[in-house]
Motif scaffolding. Structure first.
Motif, PDB file in Angstrom:
ATOM      1  N   ILE A   1      27.976  16.508   9.607  1.00  0.00           N
ATOM      2  CA  ILE A   1      29.320  16.045   9.968  1.00  0.00           C
ATOM      3  C   ILE A   1      30.267  17.232  10.099  1.00  0.00           C
ATOM      4  O   ILE A   1      31.064  17.304  11.044  1.00  0.00           O
ATOM      5  N   ASN A   2      30.182  18.184   9.181  1.00  0.00           N
ATOM      6  CA  ASN A   2      31.084  19.345   9.220  1.00  0.00           C
ATOM      7  C   ASN A   2      30.865  20.218  10.447  1.00  0.00           C
ATOM      8  O   ASN A   2      31.825  20.759  11.009  1.00  0.00           O
ATOM      9  N   ILE A   3      29.626  20.359  10.890  1.00  0.00           N
ATOM     10  CA  ILE A   3      29.368  21.138  12.106  1.00  0.00           C
ATOM     11  C   ILE A   3      29.999  20.423  13.305  1.00  0.00           C
ATOM     12  O   ILE A   3      30.639  21.045  14.151  1.00  0.00           O
ATOM     13  N   GLY A   4      29.839  19.114  13.360  1.00  0.00           N
ATOM     14  CA  GLY A   4      30.498  18.342  14.415  1.00  0.00           C
ATOM     15  C   GLY A   4      32.011  18.474  14.347  1.00  0.00           C
ATOM     16  O   GLY A   4      32.678  18.627  15.373  1.00  0.00           O
ATOM     17  N   LYS A   5      32.550  18.436  13.132  1.00  0.00           N
ATOM     18  CA  LYS A   5      34.009  18.557  12.951  1.00  0.00           C
ATOM     19  C   LYS A   5      34.511  19.910  13.460  1.00  0.00           C
ATOM     20  O   LYS A   5      35.552  19.990  14.123  1.00  0.00           O
TER      21      LYS A   5
ATOM     22  N   LEU B   1      37.595  22.599  18.039  1.00  0.00           N
ATOM     23  CA  LEU B   1      37.687  23.593  19.105  1.00  0.00           C
ATOM     24  C   LEU B   1      37.718  22.969  20.503  1.00  0.00           C
ATOM     25  O   LEU B   1      37.947  23.672  21.485  1.00  0.00           O
ATOM     26  N   ALA B   2      37.458  21.675  20.587  1.00  0.00           N
ATOM     27  CA  ALA B   2      37.277  21.014  21.883  1.00  0.00           C
ATOM     28  C   ALA B   2      38.535  21.058  22.739  1.00  0.00           C
ATOM     29  O   ALA B   2      39.659  20.996  22.234  1.00  0.00           O
TER      30      ALA B   2
ATOM     31  N   LEU C   1      32.633  15.292  14.942  1.00  0.00           N
ATOM     32  CA  LEU C   1      33.360  15.749  16.127  1.00  0.00           C
ATOM     33  C   LEU C   1      34.642  14.946  16.296  1.00  0.00           C
ATOM     34  O   LEU C   1      35.713  15.508  16.553  1.00  0.00           O
ATOM     35  N   ALA C   2      34.547  13.633  16.114  1.00  0.00           N
ATOM     36  CA  ALA C   2      35.732  12.774  16.217  1.00  0.00           C
ATOM     37  C   ALA C   2      36.777  13.165  15.176  1.00  0.00           C
ATOM     38  O   ALA C   2      37.975  13.231  15.474  1.00  0.00           O
ATOM     39  N   SER C   3      36.325  13.454  13.961  1.00  0.00           N
ATOM     40  CA  SER C   3      37.245  13.892  12.917  1.00  0.00           C
ATOM     41  C   SER C   3      37.948  15.186  13.325  1.00  0.00           C
ATOM     42  O   SER C   3      39.153  15.345  13.117  1.00  0.00           O
ATOM     43  N   GLY C   4      37.212  16.102  13.930  1.00  0.00           N
ATOM     44  CA  GLY C   4      37.795  17.342  14.416  1.00  0.00           C
ATOM     45  C   GLY C   4      38.812  17.131  15.532  1.00  0.00           C
ATOM     46  O   GLY C   4      39.665  17.975  15.773  1.00  0.00           O
ATOM     47  N   LEU C   5      38.718  15.985  16.201  1.00  0.00           N
ATOM     48  CA  LEU C   5      39.693  15.612  17.237  1.00  0.00           C
ATOM     49  C   LEU C   5      40.869  14.827  16.653  1.00  0.00           C
ATOM     50  O   LEU C   5      41.744  14.381  17.381  1.00  0.00           O
TER      51      LEU C   5
ATOM     52  N   ARG D   1      33.269  27.677  31.078  1.00  0.00           N
ATOM     53  CA  ARG D   1      34.360  26.992  30.377  1.00  0.00           C
ATOM     54  C   ARG D   1      34.185  27.054  28.862  1.00  0.00           C
ATOM     55  O   ARG D   1      35.128  26.851  28.121  1.00  0.00           O
ATOM     56  N   TYR D   2      32.958  27.327  28.391  1.00  0.00           N
ATOM     57  CA  TYR D   2      32.707  27.371  26.957  1.00  0.00           C
ATOM     58  C   TYR D   2      32.666  28.787  26.392  1.00  0.00           C
ATOM     59  O   TYR D   2      32.293  28.990  25.240  1.00  0.00           O
ATOM     60  N   ASN D   3      33.080  29.760  27.189  1.00  0.00           N
ATOM     61  CA  ASN D   3      33.119  31.137  26.699  1.00  0.00           C
ATOM     62  C   ASN D   3      34.010  31.284  25.475  1.00  0.00           C
ATOM     63  O   ASN D   3      33.739  32.095  24.600  1.00  0.00           O
ATOM     64  N   TYR D   4      35.071  30.471  25.394  1.00  0.00           N
ATOM     65  CA  TYR D   4      35.979  30.564  24.243  1.00  0.00           C
ATOM     66  C   TYR D   4      35.242  30.225  22.940  1.00  0.00           C
ATOM     67  O   TYR D   4      35.538  30.792  21.897  1.00  0.00           O
ATOM     68  N   ILE D   5      34.270  29.335  22.987  1.00  0.00           N
ATOM     69  CA  ILE D   5      33.501  29.011  21.776  1.00  0.00           C
ATOM     70  C   ILE D   5      32.462  30.079  21.513  1.00  0.00           C
ATOM     71  O   ILE D   5      32.270  30.505  20.377  1.00  0.00           O
TER      72      ILE D   5
END
Length: 151
Positions: free
Chosen positions: A12-16, A21-22, A45-49, A143-147
């Motif tokens: 969950i934390n990796i998704g977050k 960053l999304a 991921l949803a939590s991170g959003l 587009r994902y270079n920032y990550i």
């Protein structure tokens, strides 16, 4: 990037972290066996959003929508028998929007996935223990270079 985790909380934390960053229009494809943690990754991921409501797998509805810092479209294409089925619900309108799209079982509709996307594979590692998973994250497109630069 490859990460080995030994708990649902770590998944969950990796998704977050990824969700935090999304950017608008990001597409995250998730693959893995049944029970590997795809929906838990999506919950993170949803939590991170900034989405605080319960996240459930849209196995029978194909897509769920959630509001947060960015809108989230959560697809589960496990029961899709033909890519034409997913196109019939307006798939392109969803994924080419300003929302973040997460597609569980993306390997079932790989031919419909745009060139620029994030591919997440979650593998069970029973040789290490029941809760161990290897999470492999690959970024396709500039587009994902920032990550990528964040390491």
């Amino acid at each position: 990037m490859e990460i080995i985790v030994d708990s649902l909380e770590d998944t969950i934390n990796i998704g977050k972290n990824l969700g935090s960053l999304a950017n608008p229009g990001d597409i995250v494809c998730i693959t893995g066996d049944l029970g590997s943690g795809k929906t838990h990754f999506t919950k993170g991921l949803a939590s991170g959003l900034g989405i605080n409501c319960p996240i459930t797998s849209p196995t029978f509805t194909i897509v769920n929508e959630y509001e947060g810092r960015l809108k989230l479209y959560h697809f589960d294409v496990y029961r899709v028998n033909d890519p034409d089925e997913i196109e019939a619900i307006g798939f392109d309108e969803y994924i080419f929007s300003d929302a973040v799209s997460v597609i569980e079982w993306a390997n079932y509709i790989e031919e419909l996935i745009p060139e620029e996307h994030i591919w997440v594979e979650i593998r069970k590692m029973p040789e290490l223990g029941i809760n161990f998973r290897k999470i492999i994250i690959q970024y396709y497109g500039d587009r994902y270079n920032y990550i990528k630069e964040l390491g």
